[in-house]
Design an enzyme around this catalytic site. Structure first.
Site, short mmCIF file in Angstrom:
data_model
loop_
_atom_site.label_atom_id
_atom_site.label_comp_id
_atom_site.label_asym_id
_atom_site.label_seq_id
_atom_site.Cartn_x
_atom_site.Cartn_y
_atom_site.Cartn_z
N ASP A 17 1.14 -0.93 0.31
CA ASP A 17 0.12 0.33 -0.62
C ASP A 17 1.51 1.04 -0.06
O ASP A 17 1.88 1.48 1.01
CB ASP A 17 -0.56 -0.06 0.85
CG ASP A 17 -1.87 -0.73 1.32
OD1 ASP A 17 -2.11 -1.67 0.09
OD2 ASP A 17 -3.01 -0.62 1.90
N GLY A 43 -3.32 -5.32 0.95
CA GLY A 43 -4.04 -6.83 0.15
C GLY A 43 -5.35 -6.78 1.38
O GLY A 43 -5.23 -7.54 2.64
N GLY A 226 -23.96 0.91 10.30
CA GLY A 226 -23.81 -0.41 11.72
C GLY A 226 -23.83 -1.58 9.67
O GLY A 226 -23.27 -1.44 9.29
N ASP A 252 -8.05 6.72 9.63
CA ASP A 252 -8.47 6.68 8.27
C ASP A 252 -9.23 5.17 8.11
O ASP A 252 -8.82 3.56 8.45
CB ASP A 252 -6.98 6.02 7.98
CG ASP A 252 -6.11 5.52 6.64
OD1 ASP A 252 -7.60 5.59 6.01
OD2 ASP A 252 -5.42 5.45 6.83
N ASP A 258 -11.56 -4.92 5.62
CA ASP A 258 -11.00 -6.18 5.69
C ASP A 258 -10.81 -6.94 7.58
O ASP A 258 -10.70 -7.91 7.30
CB ASP A 258 -9.27 -6.65 5.00
CG ASP A 258 -10.16 -5.55 3.78
OD1 ASP A 258 -10.38 -5.33 2.93
OD2 ASP A 258 -8.87 -5.45 3.37
N ALA A 288 -10.45 -0.10 13.63
CA ALA A 288 -9.22 -0.75 12.55
C ALA A 288 -9.00 1.06 12.17
O ALA A 288 -8.41 1.69 11.68
CB ALA A 288 -9.69 -0.93 12.14
N GLY A 293 -3.35 3.94 8.31
CA GLY A 293 -2.88 2.61 7.26
C GLY A 293 -3.91 1.42 7.90
O GLY A 293 -5.21 1.25 8.11
N SER A 297 -3.05 -0.54 11.05
CA SER A 297 -3.92 0.22 12.09
C SER A 297 -4.60 -0.93 12.78
O SER A 297 -5.15 -0.82 13.92
CB SER A 297 -5.51 0.73 11.36
OG SER A 297 -5.85 -0.12 11.05
#
Ligand code: RIB
Length: 310
Positions: A17, A43, A226, A252, A258, A288, A293, A297
């Site tokens: 990234d 990724g 949510g 961020d 993910d 997160a 990042g 994070s």
């Protein structure tokens, strides 16, 4: 559950990234100055596997990188996070995948991915043995669709729960939906897969539509609102469970989806119901968002780690 010790096998992508922060996104044709460039592990699949490992479940990542500095960097960082990367191959004829990420002052991002080695997956090279011990198989669409389908077949054959995140969105064959135990989509993706302009608020009708496509269980994430769990294997009111949003100071949002997926997989591998897993995942993905990042994070939710099962 099939896999001993609740192993989560994540098949898919690894990206370097390359992130720049700006006050606002540029207009087409405009040049802006941003912050210093940061290179960090990312990724979608690698992020999901890192989340699983940070939360304390055995995580195995299957993917591909190039024979270059970014590839070695990604393998090193995933290993440091506790991910088993022995299923990640090195493809000398491709560069490692990379993602050009711009984050604005509100923490929103735009991402352009150059797939590189992630595009090299071929269904014939997806090895059934790699999935044999999986309790949950996590899939996304950042690698070729036919390889995703092969991985879903191997996961299903191993008795694992197959979790498919339809991101980045692509139309998928009905066979893949039929192999999916849990579909994870946002509101836009839900509408697209159902062939509607908008998914609306009638979740019962949405669930009926998904069942018609072969999907009995799904989580629809709703951003700041949510998420909602749709589960045709339950009865009555338990078929639809609303998961409230968790309010945090957003720094961020990169990699939050993910983290949600990885947390869901972690809890499903531990035997949780889908609604329980989604409530936990909401907490993880909110945390997160409080640091910069994707994988960088994930220290924000490391305190939620649970003891690894035998
Ligand atoms: O979901 C976030 C991820 O999308 C980033 O880490 C980037 O690599 C892209 O794959």
């Amino acid at each position: 559950m099939s896999g001993a010790a609740g192993q989560v096998v994540v098949f898919g992508s690894l990206n370097a990234d390359l992130t720049v922060h700006v006050d606002r996104f540029p207009e087409p044709g405009e040049t802006l100055s941003g912050s210093e460039l940061v290179t960090a592990p990312g990724g979608k699949s690698s992020n999901q596997a890192a989340t699983v490992a940070v939360l304390g479940s055995p995580a195995r990542l299957i993917g591909a990188v190039g024979d270059d500095a970014n590839g070695r960097f990604l393998l090193g960082r995933a290993t440091d996070a506790g991910v088993d990367v022995s299923g990640v191959t090195t493809e000398a004829e491709h560069a490692t995948g990379s993602a050009m990420i711009v984050v604005d002052a509100a923490g929103e991002n735009t991402i352009i991915v150059s797939p590189g080695a992630n595009g090299a997956h071929d269904p014939d090279t997806v090895d059934a043995e790699e999935f044999a011990d999986a309790a949950v198989v996590c899939l996304c669409l950042e690698v070729p669709l036919r390889a995703v389908q092969a991985a879903a077949e191997h996961g299903r054959a191993a008795g694992a729960q197959v979790l498919v995140n339809l991101s980045p969105y692509a139309d998928v064959p009905k066979q893949l939906l039929g192999l999916t135990d849990v579909l994870l989509v946002n509101r836009t993706e839900a509408a697209l897969v159902l062939g509607r302009d908008d998914v609306g608020e009638d979740w019962s009708t949405a669930l009926d539509g998904l069942v018609g496509l072969g999907v009995d269980r799904a989580v629809v994430t709703l951003g700041a609102d949510g998420s909602v769990v749709l589960d045709a294997t339950q009865t009555g009111d338990d078929r639809i469970a609303v998961v409230d949003p968790i309010s945090v100071e957003v720094v961020d949002t990169t990699g939050c989806g993910d983290a949600f997926t990885g947390a869901l997989a972690h809890r499903l591998a531990g035997g949780a119901s889908l609604a329980e897993a989604a409530r936990f995942a909401a907490q993880v993905s909110a945390l997160a968002a409080t640091a910069q990042g994707a994988q960088t994070s994930y220290t924000a939710f490391a305190h939620l780690k649970e003891p690894t099962r035998d």
